[in-house]
Write a protein that holds these residues in place. Structure first.
Motif, PDB file in Angstrom:
ATOM      1  N   ARG A  89       0.832  -1.206   0.000  1.00 43.88           N
ATOM      2  CA  ARG A  89       0.000   0.000   0.000  1.00 43.88           C
ATOM      3  C   ARG A  89       0.867   1.257   0.000  1.00 43.88           C
ATOM      4  O   ARG A  89       0.516   2.270  -0.616  1.00 43.88           O
ATOM      5  CB  ARG A  89      -0.899   0.020   1.240  1.00 43.88           C
ATOM      6  N   ASN A  90       1.990   1.195   0.685  1.00 45.55           N
ATOM      7  CA  ASN A  90       2.878   2.353   0.785  1.00 45.55           C
ATOM      8  C   ASN A  90       3.431   2.775  -0.568  1.00 45.55           C
ATOM      9  O   ASN A  90       3.853   3.917  -0.752  1.00 45.55           O
ATOM     10  CB  ASN A  90       4.033   2.029   1.741  1.00 45.55           C
ATOM     11  N   GLN A  91       3.410   1.850  -1.534  1.00 41.51           N
ATOM     12  CA  GLN A  91       3.910   2.163  -2.869  1.00 41.51           C
ATOM     13  C   GLN A  91       2.878   2.915  -3.708  1.00 41.51           C
ATOM     14  O   GLN A  91       3.211   3.420  -4.779  1.00 41.51           O
ATOM     15  CB  GLN A  91       4.323   0.863  -3.578  1.00 41.51           C
ATOM     16  N   ASN A  92       1.641   2.974  -3.231  1.00 43.57           N
ATOM     17  CA  ASN A  92       0.586   3.716  -3.921  1.00 43.57           C
ATOM     18  C   ASN A  92       0.318   5.035  -3.217  1.00 43.57           C
ATOM     19  O   ASN A  92       0.217   5.088  -1.996  1.00 43.57           O
ATOM     20  CB  ASN A  92      -0.720   2.898  -3.941  1.00 43.57           C
ATOM     21  N   LYS A  93       0.193   6.091  -3.987  1.00 44.50           N
ATOM     22  CA  LYS A  93      -0.072   7.409  -3.394  1.00 44.50           C
ATOM     23  C   LYS A  93      -1.400   7.431  -2.658  1.00 44.50           C
ATOM     24  O   LYS A  93      -1.576   8.155  -1.687  1.00 44.50           O
ATOM     25  CB  LYS A  93      -0.055   8.482  -4.485  1.00 44.50           C
TER      26      LYS A  93
END
Length: 282
Positions: free
Chosen positions: A151-155
């Motif tokens: 999730r952290n890789q998605n804005k």
């Protein structure tokens, strides 16, 4: 070892020999990675994949970090409890024993190691069949794209749908392979557990399971507590029971407990073609 049950990416063998009325099986043999590691990596000096430090083990008896990548117990612990057995000890903790260590193996052993992978040369089903494996309990991969590090890789902080797509395709391939194996070897029986769907239920209907936080990790630092792993310098949530994830990748004790409860007592919509209880009783 005439018959056994094995459990997935977590490969977990349950050998069905004679046992007391309080036990469903006499011993549990665990093969897997950090999801079910109960301390093997503590004995690997050069391994960086360890959890033998705070805040891991925060809710474990005596609040001790044992090498479990969790705030408390993991799936291996809860499966053993369901079977009326103590948790299988780490294999590497038994290496220093004398030849009598073979006796310890009859009570169950864990070979699970954080960071472990699967190689073709070390994962031959027939390496297992020749050793007496006949009953396989296979746990599919979960909705990996919804873990905090993904999730952290998605804005937007949403699940990584591509990762989830490949996770679901992997599960489809596993089911297809199991069907082929069963067709070829009639005496093998298996149960496949749909972890993917169960995890999506946690994400989409958290209140039904007592969760309020499905995105962020309980322990870590940065956005969603997913930019720094769970280290002694990290912060952690005060109520671990309302979080699905403990750290960047691993579930909380509460999540592991519900998953194992579902494995044993949940609807058969998550088990194919039979439940684990049916598999063990065969």
């Amino acid at each position: 070892m005439s018959q056994c049950v094995s459990l997935l990416t977590i490969l977990l063998f349950i050998f069905c020999l004679s046992y007391s009325d309080a036990q469903m099986v006499p011993a549990v043999f665990v093969f897997g990675d950090s999801l079910v590691d109960v301390g093997n990596n503590n004995h690997l000096e050069l391994s960086l994949a360890k959890a033998d430090f705070p805040h891991n083990g925060l809710d474990f008896p005596r609040k001790k970090a044992t090498g479990r990548f969790s705030n408390g117990k993991n799936a291996a612990d809860f499966i053993a409890e369901k079977l009326g057995l103590p948790t299988s000890p780490p294999y590497l903790s038994l290496r220093s024993l004398s030849n009598n260590s073979n006796n310890a193996f009859t009570m169950g052993v864990s070979f699970a190691s954080g960071g472990a992978g699967i190689l073709n040369e070390t994962n031959k089903l027939f390496r297992l069949y020749d050793l007496g494996a006949r009953k396989f309990f296979v746990v599919g991969t979960g909705a990996i794209g919804c873990c905090p590090t993904q999730r952290n890789q998605n804005k937007t902080g949403e699940c990584n749908h591509e990762t989830n797509y490949w996770s679901s395709k992997y599960n489809e391939a596993v089911i297809s392979l199991l069907k082929e194996i069963k067709a070829e070897i009639k005496e093998i029986n298996y149960s496949f557990f749909d972890t993917y769907s169960v995890f999506l239920n946690f994400i989409e209907k958290p209140s039904l399971y007592g969760f309020t936080e499905v995105k962020a990790a309980c322990c870590g630092l940065g956005n969603l507590n997913a930019q720094v792993p769970c280290l002694p310098i990290s912060t952690y949530c005060t109520n671990r029971t309302d979080h699905v994830f403990w750290d960047l990748y691993h579930p909380t004790e509460a999540t592991s407990r519900i998953i194992v409860d579902t494995i044993f007592s949940g609807s058969q919509q998550y088990a194919y073609p039979i439940s684990v209880k049916q598999l063990i009783s065969m």
